[in-house]
Motif scaffolding. Structure first.
Motif: not given
Length: 409
Positions: A69, A72-73, A80, A372, A377
């Motif tokens: 994660i 992706l972020t 985040t 993301m 996900y």
């Protein structure tokens, strides 16, 4: 030219992932885990294998999801969290900084104990020397490279040395494997403490933030991030079991480790029982390597959370990291609490921080694909994350009383 450029890029990529793996692994196997393992192996015997296995399974879910994660972020954990739930990033940062500071006091204490075992130095002098060495890493003009190489070299050294003791102590491997699945006793405060000492607090984010700093993020790197996370968990899992087996062999042979004294060092006793004076020296090397890498990892990761309050350059972050280590050293030099007690307590405290961050990241995975880059996900990983999240909340609530009563015991 066209051949050498991709080769250099691939080498840099491998180096970045290797650095993240060992930052996570060495942070997870610090002096706290070593002390906790000796203490709980004496208390539970082979049944402690269940807690080790539980920590590895929890680690698998937590690290895999947070690394992915974060990639992706393209943001650190506190940013985040703030983007997902306004204000939660500040809370997470404060908790991580408090837990990281507490951990670092214990790490410096562990480094002092390691130097005491190696050279007979006063633990406070050994702790001060070790902290100054860690500060030197971040004052170096090539701090990033020195950080990566130190973590990798010392991590390999820790595994090799502990393996020697594990083979020598001749542990009852069959009984340990059985009790990893069907334990004679399940102790929730023990599991919470060991989870906190290996994946709680700042440790959860150490490897993920190192990848972020290296620019190894985005969907294009997701498969490689997943492989690196799994490799890191495998390395830490191997080290945990090897250390546990080394101490179990000593305990199973009839040796009773002293847990009654506040100044007791049960892990040192186990290594000495296995190999005499040589074992004590090996213990010193293992503990010192675990401690100095954890001092570096705790400081690096904790300070990375300061970005949520104010954007920092690499230089300003290195300076803040030096201040963080120096302050941890000053507190350690001033307090009178025995190092072993610090190391047990801090693991439990960080185990209580874990479910807060994991809840936020699980929410991001389920409900915030916009953070993301529109990525949907993996639902299997999210389901496992939700289960582990609920489990860590349950264990934390069940364990609050015993953990905070520890220092008064």
């Amino acid at each position: 030219m066209s051949d050498s450029a991709p080769t250099a890029a691939n080498a840099s990529l491998r180096g970045g992932f290797l650095a993240a793996i060992f930052l996570m692994a060495t942070s997870a196997i610090g002096p706290g885990f070593i002390t906790q393992t000796a203490t709980f192996t004496q208390k539970l015997g082979a049944a402690f294998a269940f807690a080790i296995l539980a920590s590895i399974l929890i680690d698998f879910v937590v690290q895999l999801n947070i690394w992915r994660i974060t990639a992706l972020t393209r943001r650190n954990a506190s940013d985040t969290a703030n983007a997902a739930i306004p204000g939660s990033g500040y809370l997470l940062a404060v908790l991580i900084l408090i837990g990281g500071l507490a951990f670092n006091i214990g790490n410096i204490a562990g480094a002092g104990l390691g130097m005491n075992a190696m050279f007979g130095l006063d633990p406070k002098i050994g702790g001060a020397i070790s902290a100054l060495l860690a500060i030197g890493v971040f004052l170096s003009k090539r701090a990033g490279l020195l950080l990566d190489r130190s973590l990798i070299g010392l991590g390999v050294l820790m595994i090799a040395m502990t393996l020697v003791v594990a083979i020598t102590s001749n542990p009852p491997v069959g009984d340990a494997m059985r009790q990893a699945i069907l334990p004679d006793v399940i102790d929730f405060p023990t599991i919470t403490t060991i989870v906190g000492g290996t994946v709680g607090g700042y440790i959860t984010y150490s490897g993920a933030h190192r990848l972020l700093d290296k620019g190894l993020v985005g969907e294009e790197n997701l498969a490689a991030v997943t492989r690196a996370s799994l490799t890191g968990i495998a390395v830490t899992g191997l080290m945990r079991f090897v250390l546990f087996l080394a101490i179990l062999g000593v305990v199973a042979s009839g040796v009773t480790l002293d847990l009654s004294s506040q100044a007791a060092n049960p892990a040192a006793q186990a290594f000495a029982a296995a190999l005499g004076d040589t074992g004590m020296r090996i213990f010193g090397v293992v503990l010192w390597a675990a401690a100095i890498t954890s001092v570096i990892g705790a400081a690096y990761t904790s300070v990375s959370f300061l970005n949520v309050f104010s954007t920092m350059t690499e230089r300003s972050r290195n300076i803040a990291t030096v201040i963080f280590i120096a302050f941890s050293l000053a507190v350690y030099m001033a307090i009178g609490t025995a190092p072993a007690a610090i190391l047990i307590f801090v693991g439990g405290f960080n185990g209580l921080i874990l479910p807060i961050g994991l809840t936020i990241f699980t929410y991001v995975g389920f409900a915030r694909p916009d953070l993301m880059g529109g990525h949907v996900y993996n639902r299997v990983l999210l389901t496992l994350s939700a289960i582990v999240c609920a489990l860590t909340w349950y264990m934390g609530i069940k364990s609050v009383g015993p953990i905070f009563a520890f220092l008064g015991a």
